[in-house]
Design an enzyme around this catalytic site. Structure first.
Site, short mmCIF file in Angstrom:
data_model
loop_
_atom_site.label_atom_id
_atom_site.label_comp_id
_atom_site.label_asym_id
_atom_site.label_seq_id
_atom_site.Cartn_x
_atom_site.Cartn_y
_atom_site.Cartn_z
N GLU A 256 -12.76 2.03 9.54
CA GLU A 256 -11.41 2.56 9.48
C GLU A 256 -11.42 3.87 8.69
O GLU A 256 -11.79 3.88 7.52
CB GLU A 256 -10.50 1.54 8.78
CG GLU A 256 -9.05 1.91 8.85
CD GLU A 256 -8.15 0.87 8.20
OE1 GLU A 256 -8.55 0.28 7.18
OE2 GLU A 256 -7.03 0.67 8.71
N PRO B 210 0.82 -1.22 0.00
CA PRO B 210 0.00 0.00 0.00
C PRO B 210 0.86 1.27 0.00
O PRO B 210 2.08 1.20 -0.08
CB PRO B 210 -0.74 -0.12 1.33
CG PRO B 210 0.26 -0.78 2.22
CD PRO B 210 1.11 -1.68 1.36
N PRO C 166 4.31 -1.76 -5.99
CA PRO C 166 3.96 -0.71 -5.02
C PRO C 166 2.59 -0.12 -5.36
O PRO C 166 2.04 -0.39 -6.42
CB PRO C 166 5.06 0.33 -5.23
CG PRO C 166 5.51 0.15 -6.65
CD PRO C 166 5.31 -1.31 -6.98
N GLN D 121 -8.39 9.68 -0.92
CA GLN D 121 -8.34 9.38 0.51
C GLN D 121 -8.91 10.54 1.32
O GLN D 121 -9.63 10.34 2.29
CB GLN D 121 -6.90 9.06 0.94
CG GLN D 121 -6.77 8.59 2.37
CD GLN D 121 -7.63 7.39 2.71
OE1 GLN D 121 -7.93 6.57 1.84
NE2 GLN D 121 -8.07 7.28 3.95
N ASN E 284 -11.21 12.61 0.35
CA ASN E 284 -12.67 12.57 0.22
C ASN E 284 -13.28 11.51 1.14
O ASN E 284 -14.34 11.69 1.73
CB ASN E 284 -13.08 12.31 -1.23
CG ASN E 284 -12.78 13.53 -2.09
OD1 ASN E 284 -12.62 14.63 -1.57
ND2 ASN E 284 -12.67 13.33 -3.41
N GLU F 212 -0.17 2.64 -6.49
CA GLU F 212 -0.11 3.55 -7.64
C GLU F 212 0.15 5.00 -7.25
O GLU F 212 0.65 5.78 -8.05
CB GLU F 212 -1.40 3.44 -8.48
CG GLU F 212 -2.71 3.60 -7.75
CD GLU F 212 -3.22 2.30 -7.14
OE1 GLU F 212 -2.41 1.46 -6.72
OE2 GLU F 212 -4.46 2.14 -7.07
N SER G 297 -6.20 -2.70 1.95
CA SER G 297 -7.52 -2.58 2.56
C SER G 297 -8.17 -3.95 2.77
O SER G 297 -7.88 -4.91 2.04
CB SER G 297 -8.42 -1.72 1.68
OG SER G 297 -8.58 -2.34 0.43
N THR G 298 -9.06 -4.01 3.74
CA THR G 298 -9.78 -5.26 4.00
C THR G 298 -10.62 -5.65 2.79
O THR G 298 -10.72 -6.83 2.45
CB THR G 298 -10.63 -5.11 5.28
OG1 THR G 298 -9.72 -4.95 6.37
CG2 THR G 298 -11.49 -6.33 5.54
N GLU H 152 -2.23 -8.57 5.30
CA GLU H 152 -2.20 -7.62 6.42
C GLU H 152 -3.14 -6.49 6.05
O GLU H 152 -2.88 -5.74 5.11
CB GLU H 152 -0.75 -7.13 6.63
CG GLU H 152 -0.52 -6.58 8.02
CD GLU H 152 -0.53 -5.06 8.02
OE1 GLU H 152 -1.58 -4.50 8.39
OE2 GLU H 152 0.48 -4.46 7.65
#
Ligand code: ADP
Length: 492
Positions: A404, A174, A200, A354, A356, A202, A252-253, A273
């Site tokens: 989260e 992430p 990695p 993120q 937003n 974006e 993310s989950t 993770e």
């Protein structure tokens, strides 16, 4: 005796929040960033098959830093073939002590180029330079050093077992700790004898591409590490590639669940993770000032872009008023702004998307009846920013408590008894981390043994070490990274 007048009076020792530090920006003069980056496959930078590139931007300035290649299926295929070839012909046959030497070499070059890597991390991701300089980059080097040491001692690491690598590892990371996550993934994989295809995120590809240069400069045999860039589709192509033996994902989950579904029924091993909603618990007997500073570090560190962020605070009723007052005072002194300034505490939010997401969850928090308190700081006109934010009057069911946010937003609740707080803290789909603040060692053990979370810090927060395993319960993921556990995840 001299008369004390207004003019000759000693300066007030009272805490004054009006003063400001002079700017102290880190110089970027010595940093070399190319205009365009290709894919690092088989030891060389090569153009993407379809010729597509995307922009990576500086979130503090909204300016394009570089263009980065978008890897398609064909490129993923090339990277996996290169990794397989390197695994079969070179890496799995090389004496383990030799493998270790290469990993040590990577660690040393990271140290040599630490300043440059820190600056690029802060430019590309928005995190304060103090963090990338003092945490991300030194820890990345430390992971390579730590795992390099294990490379020729695998049979001692797992006594009674014959340690064997898995093959080719696909690794997807992430944007919150770009170089550090790359180190978490690559170092144990190589030490265990696997080869790697890493992607990695974006929005933060640059330090991984710099790591590709370092790996090239360390003379690693071609194909042992391949670093390809792209977004979700590229990630999915790695996950679904039949030539991959192991997937290591941090993110993310939601995406973790997609990956888990697509891996079900295959022989691929995986570690995930994922997200978190950590509870930080302050008992009345805690050292309050130390706890307040720990809470601040736990949630505002890296703009709250931390899966183990202490985003829920439970404070025992007797000290709730004091703690909340101290937290309000403290967020007022946090410096929000230029990530490259050495005084900055809170940098830029990683992306507009993120920002937003944070804004929309905070709005929901207010609409649900939560009381919001924000720092009165002003924010730069350009870039993505969010003020440090506290919520009180929230319920267990509030979305701001359950979901989260991944931003600098703390939801505060109170409790009376140990049993009550354990019940409340565990009332979450996540279980990555937690914190306990108390003067009593026995309470630390009682509470931490009952919290369903992978990492519990006591009277401290966000402390990391390569020897210590990290990972979650429930929807926070599967498997552990770091320490011997992290090595085990790359072995048969
Ligand atoms: P976040 O919400 O924190 O951005 P994501 O889970 O979306 O986290 O992203 C983490 C990493 O997963 C990034 O490298 C991203 O490109 C990648 N990714 C996104 N979607 C997928 C997918 N469907 N399969 C594999 N990787 C993905």
């Amino acid at each position: 005796m001299k008369k004390v007048t207004k003019k000759n009076a000693a300066p007030s020792l009272q805490f004054n929040t009006n003063w400001q530090y002079d700017p102290s920006p880190e110089s970027t003069d010595h940093v070399v960033i190319d205009k365009q980056y290709d894919l690092f496959i088989n030891g060389k930078f090569v153009k993407p098959t379809k010729g597509k590139y995307f922009d990576t931007i500086n979130p503090a300035r909204e300016t394009v830093i570089a263009k980065v290649a978008e890897a398609g299926r064909e490129d993923v295929d090339k990277a996996v073939s290169a990794a397989r070839n390197a695994y079969d012909k070179v890496w799995s046959k090389m004496p383990a002590a030799e493998r270790g030497k290469y990993i040590y070499r990577i660690a040393r070059i990271i140290q040599e180029r630490a300043r440059e890597l820190s600056i690029i991390e802060s430019m590309d991701g928005g995190k304060p330079i103090r963090e990338s300089r003092d945490i991300d980059v030194p820890l990345a080097a430390a992971h390579f050093f730590y795992y390099a040491g294990w490379a020729d001692k695998l049979d001692f690491a797992f006594p009674g077992k014959k340690a064997a690598p898995l093959g080719v590892a696909g690794q997807i990371i992430p944007w919150n700790f770009p170089l550090l996550m790359a180190a978490w993934k690559i170092a144990p994989a190589l030490a265990a004898g696997n080869t790697v295809v890493l992607k990695p995120a974006e929005t933060t590809p640059l330090t991984a591409l710099k790591l590709a240069e370092i790996i090239r400069d360390a003379d690693l045999p071609p194909g042992v590490v391949n670093i390809i860039t792209g977004a979700g589709e590229t990630g999915a192509a790695i996950v679904n590639h039949p030539g991959i033996n192991k997937i290591a994902f941090t993110g993310s989950t939601d995406v973790g669940k997609i990956i888990q579904k697509s891996l079900a029924g295959t022989s691929k091993k995986y570690t995930l993770e994922l997200g978190g909603k950590a509870a930080n618990i302050i008992f009345e007997d805690a050292a309050i000032d130390q706890a307040v500073e720990g809470i601040i570090n736990g949630i505002f560190f890296n703009q709250g872009h931390v899966c183990c962020a202490g985003s829920r605070l439970f404070v025992q009723e007797g000290v709730a008023k004091t703690v909340i007052k101290k937290l309000k005072d403290r967020i007022e002194t946090l410096i929000v702004g230029d990530p490259l300034d050495k005084n900055t505490d809170i940098g830029a939010i990683n992306s507009r998307a993120q920002l937003n997401k944070i804004k929309s969850l905070v709005k929901i928090g207010v609409n649900e009846g939560g009381t919001m308190h924000q720092s009165s700081c002003s924010l730069p006109a350009k870039g993505f920013w969010f003020k440090p934010t506290l919520f009180t009057d929230v319920a267990q069911s509030s979305r701001i408590v359950q979901e989260e946010v991944f931003g600098p937003v703390l939801a505060i609740q109170t409790f009376r008894t140990v049993e009550e707080v354990i019940e409340k803290a565990n009332n979450t789909p996540y279980g990555l981390s937690g914190g306990v603040w108390t003067d009593k060692g026995s309470k630390v053990f009682k509470v931490s043994s009952k919290l369903r979370a992978g990492v519990i810090w006591a009277n401290t927060y966000n402390k990391f070490d390569p020897t210590s395993p990290f990972g979650g319960y429930k929807e926070s993921g599967l498997g552990r990274e770091g320490g011997l556990h992290g090595l085990y995840a790359y072995m048969k």
